[in-house]
Write a protein that holds these residues in place. Structure first.
Motif, PDB file in Angstrom:
ATOM      1  N   ALA A 137      71.983 -27.237  51.535  1.00 14.81           N
ATOM      2  CA  ALA A 137      72.995 -26.860  50.540  1.00 14.81           C
ATOM      3  C   ALA A 137      73.176 -27.915  49.455  1.00 14.81           C
ATOM      4  O   ALA A 137      74.218 -27.959  48.822  1.00 14.81           O
ATOM      5  N   GLY A 138      72.146 -28.730  49.206  1.00 19.73           N
ATOM      6  CA  GLY A 138      72.247 -29.738  48.151  1.00 19.73           C
ATOM      7  C   GLY A 138      72.596 -29.125  46.801  1.00 19.73           C
ATOM      8  O   GLY A 138      73.393 -29.677  46.035  1.00 19.73           O
ATOM      9  N   GLU A 139      72.020 -27.933  46.547  1.00 22.02           N
ATOM     10  CA  GLU A 139      72.259 -27.264  45.261  1.00 22.02           C
ATOM     11  C   GLU A 139      73.729 -26.951  45.049  1.00 22.02           C
ATOM     12  O   GLU A 139      74.197 -26.812  43.928  1.00 22.02           O
ATOM     13  N   LEU A 140      74.451 -26.832  46.168  1.00 21.99           N
ATOM     14  CA  LEU A 140      75.882 -26.509  46.105  1.00 21.99           C
ATOM     15  C   LEU A 140      76.725 -27.781  46.219  1.00 21.99           C
ATOM     16  O   LEU A 140      77.692 -27.984  45.477  1.00 21.99           O
ATOM     17  N   LEU A 141      76.343 -28.643  47.170  1.00 14.27           N
ATOM     18  CA  LEU A 141      77.188 -29.804  47.495  1.00 14.27           C
ATOM     19  C   LEU A 141      77.203 -30.850  46.381  1.00 14.27           C
ATOM     20  O   LEU A 141      78.249 -31.430  46.087  1.00 14.27           O
ATOM     21  N   ILE A 142      76.046 -31.109  45.761  1.00 15.27           N
ATOM     22  CA  ILE A 142      75.987 -32.208  44.780  1.00 15.27           C
ATOM     23  C   ILE A 142      76.827 -31.886  43.532  1.00 15.27           C
ATOM     24  O   ILE A 142      77.670 -32.701  43.132  1.00 15.27           O
ATOM     25  N   PRO A 143      76.667 -30.682  42.929  1.00 12.67           N
ATOM     26  CA  PRO A 143      77.554 -30.381  41.795  1.00 12.67           C
ATOM     27  C   PRO A 143      79.030 -30.352  42.203  1.00 12.67           C
ATOM     28  O   PRO A 143      79.894 -30.807  41.458  1.00 12.67           O
ATOM     29  N   MET A 144      79.316 -29.842  43.415  1.00 11.05           N
ATOM     30  CA  MET A 144      80.715 -29.786  43.856  1.00 11.05           C
ATOM     31  C   MET A 144      81.280 -31.200  44.008  1.00 11.05           C
ATOM     32  O   MET A 144      82.420 -31.483  43.621  1.00 11.05           O
ATOM     33  N   ALA A 145      80.465 -32.112  44.542  1.00 12.21           N
ATOM     34  CA  ALA A 145      80.935 -33.496  44.730  1.00 12.21           C
ATOM     35  C   ALA A 145      81.263 -34.132  43.386  1.00 12.21           C
ATOM     36  O   ALA A 145      82.227 -34.902  43.277  1.00 12.21           O
ATOM     37  N   SER A 146      80.490 -33.796  42.367  1.00 10.93           N
ATOM     38  CA  SER A 146      80.775 -34.431  41.078  1.00 10.93           C
ATOM     39  C   SER A 146      82.065 -33.875  40.478  1.00 10.93           C
ATOM     40  O   SER A 146      82.746 -34.561  39.722  1.00 10.93           O
ATOM     41  N   VAL A 147      82.448 -32.664  40.862  1.00 12.00           N
ATOM     42  CA  VAL A 147      83.719 -32.101  40.387  1.00 12.00           C
ATOM     43  C   VAL A 147      84.896 -32.667  41.193  1.00 12.00           C
ATOM     44  O   VAL A 147      85.917 -33.064  40.638  1.00 12.00           O
TER      45      VAL A 147
END
Ligand SMILES: NC(=O)c1ccc[n+]([C@@H]2O[C@H](COP(=O)([O-])OP(=O)(O)OC[C@H]3O[C@@H](n4cnc5c(N)ncnc54)[C@H](OP(=O)(O)O)[C@@H]3O)[C@@H](O)[C@H]2O)c1
Length: 384
Positions: A127-137
């Motif tokens: 789920a990197g595609e989901l987790l990384i952008p979410m972490a930056s938010v």
């Protein structure tokens, strides 16, 4: 940052979880352990809860009971790990769950904006595609626990981004290094679990022998360090002293060296951004004598190529490959299929399950469910 740091350890009865509690014990006053979890080892979980004065525990297997200390809240069932990981009053969540069980708690922690010490690489892979952008938010920081990524994380500190050409992950070569692919295809469970340098949980040890684990780590590096796949290399280094390297544009290398003891990267992630205070062994190069390196022979490790290719494809392909591997490793450790058939299960599942974008959790969980059913079918055929 508060002292003591409020920390929750998911998977506290496993190899990483137990080592993390050793780190807590070695630094009195630095951490307050808020919550712990296990799948079925309720006896050890109860001992840990008593020893570390824990307030809440989660146990996955609803049938397990144990003598938990009075006042400890025992959570059971789906969602318990997400509740622990998403507690907004934490300073750190250590995700030391194994396989896809770490996925939803990782999402809960990142969504809350918690700092996460990431041992469970599968969550980033799936789920990197989901987790990384979410972490930056949300501002959630992901601190690596894998020794390779911890080494790179440390080498990158104080290095300008435009100085970095790429990274090189080291691989011990695992217990089957030097064996022909024909011989390793029928390697026994004992041979596969006999890792030469690292003492780890069963799944990661089998994945090390097949190099599937190294492929997962390539993907983990892709997400953690925002690097394209062609800038991530692997070199075999049997002594496991050089934990990984950063390649600079001038052709030179930065490396992090140390004894192969997971308490070193675990402690680093737990204390981050403060310096880790305890020396768990000192690296004596004179005593070690020699360090050697050799190229990775990908032809001997089909699982490596399959997972890296799934990473390049992206979307739900990595989740499908990771789930197929989980099923296949389970079948191998139950002695239902041969070691060499792990790759066949992954390949057949990647061929048989449709890929989708991995931009929401429903897609990822649906791919995981479909891949599990498909892979179990492949195992059943192979085991006949
Ligand atoms: N071990 C290492 O040296 C090492 C090094 C680098 C990275 N990692 C990564 O760290 C993660 C943990 O590895 P490990 O070797 O510590 O694993 P492990 O020894 O198998 O421990 C896994 C932990 O998760 C729990 N668990 C297992 N399945 C679960 C499920 N379905 N639901 C909820 N909890 C579950 C286990 O509980 P029970 O004890 O009750 O079964 C245990 O507490 C993996 O992603 C691995 O790749 C490990």
């Amino acid at each position: 940052m508060r002292v003591p740091k409020q920390i929750t350890i998911l998977g506290s009865t496993g190899s990483i979880g137990r080592a993390a509690l050793e780190v807590v014990a070695a630094s009195p006053g630095a951490f307050e352990v808020v919550a712990l979890s296990a799948l079925s080892n309720s006896t050890l979980l109860a001992e840990q809860a008593a020893r570390f004065g824990v307030q809440r525990v989660a146990i996955g297997d609803e049938a397990r009971s144990a003598d938990f200390p009075p006042g400890v809240v025992v959570l059971r069932g789906a969602g318990a790990l997400d509740d622990l990981a998403g507690d907004p009053d934490l300073d750190l969540v250590l995700n030391a769950l194994v396989g896809s069980s770490g996925l939803k708690p990782a999402l809960a922690a990142v969504r809350t904006g918690n700092r996460v010490a990431v041992a469970n690489k599968e969550s980033l892979v799936m789920a990197g595609e989901l987790l990384i952008p979410m972490a930056s938010v949300t501002g959630s920081e992901l601190i690596p626990v894998d020794s390779e990524h911890s080494a790179i994380f440390r080498c990158l500190k104080g290095t300008r981004r435009d100085e970095v050409d790429g990274v090189t992950l080291t691989a011990s070569g695992g217990p089957l290094r030097g064996m022909s692919s024909e011989a390793s295809a029928t390697a026994s469970l004992d041979d596969v679990l006999n890792h030469p340098t690292w003492n780890m949980g069963r799944k990661v040890t089998v994945d090390s022998a097949s190099m599937f684990n190294k492929g997962l780590e390539v993907m983990e590096a892709h997400w953690l360090f925002d690097l394209p796949y062609d800038r991530i290399a692997v070199v075999v280094h049997p002594q496991s002293i050089v934990h990984s390297l950063v390649r600079l544009v001038d052709g030179s290398l930065l490396a992090h060296l140390g004894e192969p003891d997971m308490k070193v990267p675990i402690q680093y992630a737990m204390f981050y951004p403060d310096p880790p205070p305890v020396a768990f062994g000192r690296c004596d190069l004179g005593a070690i004598g020699g360090l050697s390196f050799e190229p990775l022979d990908e032809a001997c490790y089909p699982c490596y190529g399959l997972i890296v290719e799934a990473g390049r494809i992206g979307g739900t392909a990595p989740a499908i490959a990771a789930t197929a591997d989980e099923v296949a490793v389970g079948a191998f450790t139950d002695e239902r299929i041969r070691f060499g058939q792990i790759a066949s299960v992954i390949e057949a599942t990647l061929d048989g399950v449709r890929f989708a974008p991995a931009d929401n959790m429903d897609h990822i969980l649906a791919a995981e469910d479909e891949a599990r059913v498909y892979a179990l079918g492949v195992v059943a055929q192979l085991a006949d």
